[in-house]
Design a protein around this motif. Structure first.
Motif, PDB file in Angstrom:
ATOM      1  N   LYS A 280       0.734  -1.073   0.132  1.00  0.00           N
ATOM      2  CA  LYS A 280       0.080  -0.446   0.213  1.00  0.00           C
ATOM      3  C   LYS A 280       0.836   0.872   0.125  1.00  0.00           C
ATOM      4  CE  LYS A 280      -3.706   2.072   2.491  1.00  0.00           C
ATOM      5  NZ  LYS A 280      -4.464   2.406   1.384  1.00  0.00           N
TER       6      LYS A 280
ATOM      7  N   ILE B 107       3.073   1.454  -3.707  1.00  0.00           N
ATOM      8  CA  ILE B 107       2.170   2.033  -4.499  1.00  0.00           C
ATOM      9  C   ILE B 107       1.294   3.018  -4.849  1.00  0.00           C
ATOM     10  CG2 ILE B 107      -0.675   1.846  -5.384  1.00  0.00           C
ATOM     11  CD1 ILE B 107       1.231  -0.465  -6.197  1.00  0.00           C
ATOM     12  N   ASN B 108       1.354   4.002  -3.611  1.00  0.00           N
ATOM     13  CA  ASN B 108       0.768   4.760  -2.839  1.00  0.00           C
ATOM     14  C   ASN B 108       1.579   6.165  -2.735  1.00  0.00           C
ATOM     15  OD1 ASN B 108      -2.452   4.915  -2.728  1.00  0.00           O
ATOM     16  ND2 ASN B 108      -2.029   2.927  -1.803  1.00  0.00           N
TER      17      ASN B 108
ATOM     18  N   ASN C  45       4.945   5.666  -8.024  1.00  0.00           N
ATOM     19  CA  ASN C  45       3.778   5.018  -9.140  1.00  0.00           C
ATOM     20  C   ASN C  45       2.752   6.898  -8.950  1.00  0.00           C
ATOM     21  OD1 ASN C  45       4.789   2.229  -9.007  1.00  0.00           O
ATOM     22  ND2 ASN C  45       4.669   2.153  -7.421  1.00  0.00           N
TER      23      ASN C  45
ATOM     24  N   ILE D 227      -0.759   7.541 -10.212  1.00  0.00           N
ATOM     25  CA  ILE D 227      -2.453   7.145 -10.752  1.00  0.00           C
ATOM     26  C   ILE D 227      -2.945   7.916 -11.004  1.00  0.00           C
ATOM     27  CG2 ILE D 227      -3.777   4.679 -10.091  1.00  0.00           C
ATOM     28  CD1 ILE D 227      -0.931   3.491  -8.465  1.00  0.00           C
TER      29      ILE D 227
ATOM     30  N   ILE E 236      -2.480  -3.326  -8.599  1.00  0.00           N
ATOM     31  CA  ILE E 236      -2.847  -1.438  -8.561  1.00  0.00           C
ATOM     32  C   ILE E 236      -3.679  -1.558  -7.509  1.00  0.00           C
ATOM     33  CG2 ILE E 236      -2.256  -0.002  -8.551  1.00  0.00           C
ATOM     34  CD1 ILE E 236      -0.557  -0.561 -11.204  1.00  0.00           C
TER      35      ILE E 236
ATOM     36  N   SER F 117      -4.153   0.766  -3.832  1.00  0.00           N
ATOM     37  CA  SER F 117      -3.899   2.028  -4.418  1.00  0.00           C
ATOM     38  C   SER F 117      -5.066   2.932  -4.104  1.00  0.00           C
ATOM     39  CB  SER F 117      -4.319   2.300  -6.221  1.00  0.00           C
ATOM     40  OG  SER F 117      -4.100   4.152  -6.339  1.00  0.00           O
TER      41      SER F 117
END
Length: 313
Positions: A251, A254-255, A260, A262, A288, A292
């Protein structure tokens, strides 16, 4: 007249003699009786003494016989009683001890030298290099066995990989990038011992973990000592906490907008997804969206960010 007188004297004389004899006889009889009585009394006393001695002897004899008989019986009982052999052997109950590695040393080191954001103090690790080596030695001596659980094995390999990477960099520190080691191929250097084998970082990741565990989150667990790499966890991986640790790292990774980017319709993500695309069997976007904060469309175009190999210090 004279004759009569003489006759009278003779009668008196005879009577006296007879009386004397009778007295003597009586005396003799009396004495004899006394003697006999004394003899009888003496005999009785002797008999009593003899009888007493016999009785006492009999009692003593009986006592001796009883003692002898008792001893004989005791001996027979003893002879018939099984003799318990003495032994100095200590009977130890069979205990199957499960030998597992102790990750507490690595846990302390990472808490001390790794920040919450994942910045690594390599100078700090260098000053504690003997402790890092001690931990690696422990892992060498407690390599994974068939009866270990999946999480026990994964925790072992993740910690071994990361501690070995730290050791590799810290012993060469200061440097700008991990690629400055072993002619740009630090992951091919075989220096990691586990059991009776020696591995490289690449072998641990690509020949042991990736093909055998079907775990896409492994990419947030292995730390390559670079800025673009998912951050190094500032605690040791442990079997009981592993799933939560991997989810938390996924987590965070990804954030992290530096690694990354997004949106709902576009995603710019780490090259790790490109290099290891086959590990995300349910699809990269599915993975993801699981972690995300911003959900992206399944049809979003994927672009990969340039990887920054600068040291994560």
């Amino acid at each position: 007249m004279q004759k009569v007188f003489l006759l009278l004297l003779m009668l008196i004389y005879i009577s006296g003699c007879t009386s004397e004899k009778k007295d003597k006889k009586t005396k003799i009889q009396t004495e004899n009786k006394v003697v006999i009585k004394d003899t009888i009394n003496k005999s009785q006393i002797e008999d009593t003494i003899i009888n007493t001695e016999v009785i006492e002897n009999k009692k003593a004899e009986d006592s001796i016989l009883d003692s002898t008989t008792r001893k004989k019986v005791e001996k027979e009982i003893k002879d018939k009683t099984p003799v318990k052999e003495e032994t100095t052997e200590t009977i130890v109950p069979t205990v199957i001890k499960k030998i597992r590695p102790d990750h507490s040393g690595w846990n302390l080191l990472t808490k001390k030298h790794v920040s919450a954001s994942g910045k690594v103090n390599y100078n700090g690790f260098k000053s504690d290099i003997s402790k890092v080596e001690f931990y690696l030695k422990q892992l060498e001596q407690t390599s994974p066995q068939k009866d270990w659980t999946k999480n026990e094995k994964l925790s072992y390999w993740f910690n071994l990989y990361n501690a070995s990477t730290i050791h590799l960099v810290a012993t060469a520190y200061p440097l700008k990038s991990i690629k400055d080691i072993n002619n740009g191929k630090p992951w091919d250097k075989k220096f990691i011992k586990s059991g009776h084998r020696t591995y490289s970082l690449n072998e641990i990741e690509n020949t042991i973990v990736r093909p055998n565990f079907n775990e896409p989150r492994l990419h947030v667990a292995f730390n390559c000592a670079a800025v673009s790499c998912p951050k190094l966890l500032n605690e040791a991986f442990t079997p009981t906490k592993l799933n939560n640790q991997l989810d938390k790292l996924s987590k965070t990774w990804i954030n992290d907008s530096t690694k990354n980017k997004i949106t709902e319709n576009t995603i710019e993500i780490s090259k790790i997804f490109e290099w290891y695309n086959v590990d995300f069997k349910k699809g990269i976007i599915t993975f993801i969206n699981k972690y995300s904060d911003t959900k992206t469309n399944e049809s979003s175009e994927i672009q990969y960010l340039e990887y920054n190999w600068d040291l994560n210090d």
